[in-house]
Design a protein around this motif. Structure first.
Motif, PDB file in Angstrom:
ATOM      1  N   VAL A 248       1.631  17.024   0.412  1.00 18.19           N
ATOM      2  CA  VAL A 248       2.602  16.275   1.208  1.00 18.19           C
ATOM      3  C   VAL A 248       3.979  16.898   0.982  1.00 18.19           C
ATOM      4  CG1 VAL A 248       3.661  14.019   1.596  1.00 18.19           C
ATOM      5  CG2 VAL A 248       1.244  14.156   0.994  1.00 18.19           C
ATOM      6  N   ASP A 249       4.530  17.517   2.022  1.00 18.57           N
ATOM      7  CA  ASP A 249       5.786  18.250   1.859  1.00 18.57           C
ATOM      8  C   ASP A 249       6.986  17.353   1.569  1.00 18.57           C
ATOM      9  OD1 ASP A 249       4.551  20.716   2.258  1.00 18.57           O
ATOM     10  OD2 ASP A 249       4.720  20.541   4.449  1.00 18.57           O
ATOM     11  N   ALA A 250       6.880  16.077   1.957  1.00 11.07           N
ATOM     12  CA  ALA A 250       8.026  15.179   1.798  1.00 11.07           C
ATOM     13  C   ALA A 250       8.431  14.995   0.329  1.00 11.07           C
ATOM     14  CB  ALA A 250       7.727  13.833   2.431  1.00 11.07           C
ATOM     15  N   PHE A 251       7.460  15.128  -0.583  1.00 10.19           N
ATOM     16  CA  PHE A 251       7.812  15.071  -2.005  1.00 10.19           C
ATOM     17  C   PHE A 251       8.302  16.465  -2.376  1.00 10.19           C
ATOM     18  CE2 PHE A 251       4.138  12.087  -1.712  1.00 10.19           C
ATOM     19  CZ  PHE A 251       4.818  10.919  -2.015  1.00 10.19           C
ATOM     20  N   GLU A 252       9.527  16.563  -2.819  1.00  9.34           N
ATOM     21  CA  GLU A 252      10.050  17.907  -3.038  1.00  9.34           C
ATOM     22  C   GLU A 252       9.501  18.520  -4.320  1.00  9.34           C
ATOM     23  OE1 GLU A 252      14.152  17.135  -2.401  1.00  9.34           O
ATOM     24  OE2 GLU A 252      13.851  17.052  -0.221  1.00  9.34           O
TER      25      GLU A 252
ATOM     26  N   CYS B  67       1.976  10.009   7.347  1.00 11.93           N
ATOM     27  CA  CYS B  67       2.501   8.779   6.737  1.00 11.93           C
ATOM     28  C   CYS B  67       4.022   8.886   6.589  1.00 11.93           C
ATOM     29  CB  CYS B  67       1.871   8.549   5.366  1.00 11.93           C
ATOM     30  SG  CYS B  67       0.065   8.678   5.340  1.00 11.93           S
ATOM     31  N   ALA B  68       4.493  10.085   6.248  1.00  9.12           N
ATOM     32  CA  ALA B  68       5.923  10.292   6.005  1.00  9.12           C
ATOM     33  C   ALA B  68       6.760  10.173   7.275  1.00  9.12           C
ATOM     34  CB  ALA B  68       6.146  11.668   5.370  1.00  9.12           C
ATOM     35  N   ASP B  69       6.139  10.195   8.458  1.00  5.96           N
ATOM     36  CA  ASP B  69       6.910   9.999   9.689  1.00  5.96           C
ATOM     37  C   ASP B  69       7.519   8.603   9.716  1.00  5.96           C
ATOM     38  OD1 ASP B  69       6.234  12.513  10.448  1.00  5.96           O
ATOM     39  OD2 ASP B  69       4.835  11.935  12.032  1.00  5.96           O
TER      40      ASP B  69
ATOM     41  N   MET C 246       5.340   7.156  -1.847  1.00  6.54           N
ATOM     42  CA  MET C 246       4.350   7.228  -2.925  1.00  6.54           C
ATOM     43  C   MET C 246       3.578   5.914  -3.008  1.00  6.54           C
ATOM     44  SD  MET C 246       4.741   7.999  -6.985  1.00  6.54           S
ATOM     45  CE  MET C 246       5.406   6.412  -7.421  1.00  6.54           C
ATOM     46  N   MET C 247       4.289   4.798  -2.905  1.00 11.21           N
ATOM     47  CA  MET C 247       3.642   3.488  -2.969  1.00 11.21           C
ATOM     48  C   MET C 247       2.691   3.294  -1.791  1.00 11.21           C
ATOM     49  SD  MET C 247       3.343   0.896  -4.800  1.00 11.21           S
ATOM     50  CE  MET C 247       4.746   0.679  -5.894  1.00 11.21           C
ATOM     51  N   ALA C 248       3.058   3.833  -0.629  1.00 14.74           N
ATOM     52  CA  ALA C 248       2.199   3.712   0.554  1.00 14.74           C
ATOM     53  C   ALA C 248       0.842   4.345   0.270  1.00 14.74           C
ATOM     54  CB  ALA C 248       2.852   4.372   1.760  1.00 14.74           C
ATOM     55  N   TYR C 249       0.842   5.572  -0.243  1.00  8.65           N
ATOM     56  CA  TYR C 249      -0.431   6.223  -0.574  1.00  8.65           C
ATOM     57  C   TYR C 249      -1.159   5.428  -1.645  1.00  8.65           C
ATOM     58  CZ  TYR C 249       0.962  10.422   1.985  1.00  8.65           C
ATOM     59  OH  TYR C 249       1.319  11.298   2.957  1.00  8.65           O
ATOM     60  N   HIS C 250      -0.452   5.133  -2.731  1.00 11.37           N
ATOM     61  CA  HIS C 250      -1.138   4.481  -3.849  1.00 11.37           C
ATOM     62  C   HIS C 250      -1.747   3.151  -3.439  1.00 11.37           C
ATOM     63  CE1 HIS C 250       1.046   6.970  -7.154  1.00 11.37           C
ATOM     64  NE2 HIS C 250       0.070   7.617  -6.569  1.00 11.37           N
ATOM     65  N   ARG C 251      -0.982   2.364  -2.696  1.00  5.99           N
ATOM     66  CA  ARG C 251      -1.502   1.037  -2.336  1.00  5.99           C
ATOM     67  C   ARG C 251      -2.698   1.164  -1.420  1.00  5.99           C
ATOM     68  NH1 ARG C 251       2.284  -3.476   0.002  1.00  5.99           N
ATOM     69  NH2 ARG C 251       4.030  -2.977  -1.346  1.00  5.99           N
ATOM     70  N   GLN C 252      -2.581   2.041  -0.409  1.00  2.97           N
ATOM     71  CA  GLN C 252      -3.688   2.156   0.537  1.00  2.97           C
ATOM     72  C   GLN C 252      -4.931   2.738  -0.141  1.00  2.97           C
ATOM     73  OE1 GLN C 252      -3.966   5.005   4.161  1.00  2.97           O
ATOM     74  NE2 GLN C 252      -3.300   3.051   4.962  1.00  2.97           N
ATOM     75  N   CYS C 253      -4.761   3.806  -0.861  1.00  2.05           N
ATOM     76  CA  CYS C 253      -5.920   4.454  -1.471  1.00  2.05           C
ATOM     77  C   CYS C 253      -6.544   3.537  -2.513  1.00  2.05           C
ATOM     78  CB  CYS C 253      -5.538   5.767  -2.163  1.00  2.05           C
ATOM     79  SG  CYS C 253      -4.612   6.949  -1.169  1.00  2.05           S
ATOM     80  N   LYS C 254      -5.731   3.044  -3.435  1.00  2.00           N
ATOM     81  CA  LYS C 254      -6.301   2.318  -4.572  1.00  2.00           C
ATOM     82  C   LYS C 254      -6.840   0.954  -4.181  1.00  2.00           C
ATOM     83  CE  LYS C 254      -2.963   3.729  -7.909  1.00  2.00           C
ATOM     84  NZ  LYS C 254      -2.320   3.352  -9.165  1.00  2.00           N
TER      85      LYS C 254
END
Ligand code: HEC
Ligand code: HEC
Ligand code: HEC
Ligand code: HEC
Length: 97
Positions: free
Chosen positions: A3-7, A53-55, A69-77
C-alpha cells in the motif's frame, strides 16, 4: 499487499493474495470489503471495487471513518475472529521474508 499510502513501513508488508484468498474463504460478494457508504449508512449491493481503500480512508481517521491502518485491521481481523479462520496475530499477516 503493498500500500503506497503508508510512506515508511514499520512492519513487513502483509500477506494477502486477493483471488486466492477470496476463493479459499468463499467470498463472492465484493462489497463485503469494497463497501459504499452514504450519509454514514452502508449501501447494500453497491461495490467500490474500482477504488483503493486509501481513496477514501486517509491516514488519519475522519469522524467515524477509520484511518487507513485501522480500516485494514478492523476489516481483516473482525472477519477472521468471527469466522474463527484466518490470522489475527501481527506476525501471521506481517510475515518476515
Ligand atoms: C476480503 C476482502 C475483499 C473481497 C471479498 C474482495 N476484495 Fe478486491 N481488494 C481487497 C483489498 C484489501 C484490495 C486492495 C485495496 C487497496 O489497495 O487499498 C483489493 C483490490 C481490488 C482491486 C484493485 C483496486 C484498485 O484500483 O486498487 C480490484 C479491481 C478488486 N479488488 C476487485 C474485486 C472484485 C471484483 C471482488 C469480488 C469478486 C473483490 N475485489 C472482492 C479486498 C477484497
Ligand atoms: C468509496 C469510499 C470508501 C472506500 C473505497 C472504502 N471505504 Fe471503508 N468506509 C468508508 C466510509 C465513508 C466509512 C465510514 C462509515 C461511517 O461513517 O460509519 C467506512 C468505514 C469503514 C470501516 C468501519 C466500519 C466497518 O465496516 O467495520 C472499516 C473497517 C473500513 N471502512 C475498511 C475499508 C477497507 C479495508 C477498504 C478497502 C478494501 C475500504 N474501507 C474502502 C468509505 C470507503
Ligand atoms: C469476510 C471475511 C474475511 C475478510 C474481510 C478477510 N479475510 Fe482473510 N481469511 C478469511 C477466511 C475465512 C480465511 C481462511 C480461509 C481458509 O479456510 O483457508 C482467511 C485466511 C487468510 C489468510 C491465510 C492465508 C490465505 O490466503 O488463506 C491471510 C494471510 C488472510 N486471510 C489475510 C487477510 C487480510 C490481509 C485481509 C484484509 C485485507 C483479510 N484477510 C480479510 C476471511 C476473511
Ligand atoms: C489480518 C492481517 C493483519 C493482522 C493480524 C495485522 N495486520 Fe497490520 N496491516 C495489515 C494490512 C493488510 C495492512 C496494510 C499494509 C500492508 O499490507 O502491510 C497493515 C498495516 C499495518 C501498519 C501500517 C504500515 C506499516 O508497516 O507501517 C502497521 C504499523 C501495522 N499494520 C502493524 C500491525 C501490528 C502491530 C499488528 C498486531 C497488533 C498487526 N499489524 C496485525 C494486516 C494485518
Amino acid at each position: 499487499m503493498k500500500v503506497d499510502a503508508f510512506e515508511k513501513l514499520e512492519r513487513p508488508i502483509s500477506a494477502f493474495d486477493h483471488d486466492d484468498h477470496n476463493d479459499k474463504a468463499a467470498l463472492e460478494d465484493c462489497s463485503v470489503c469494497h463497501h459504499v457508504y452514504e450519509d454514514g449508512k452502508l449501501v447494500e449491493g453497491e461495490s467500490s471495487e474500482d477504488q483503493a481503500c486509501a481513496d477514501c480512508h486517509t491516514l488519519k481517521a475522519q469522524g467515524s471513518q477509520p484511518g487507513l491502518m485501522m480500516a485494514y485491521h478492523r476489516q481483516c481481523k473482525s472477519c477472521h475472529i468471527e469466522s474463527k479462520k484466518g490470522p489475527v496475530a501481527c506476525g501471521e499477516c506481517h510475515v518476515k521474508k
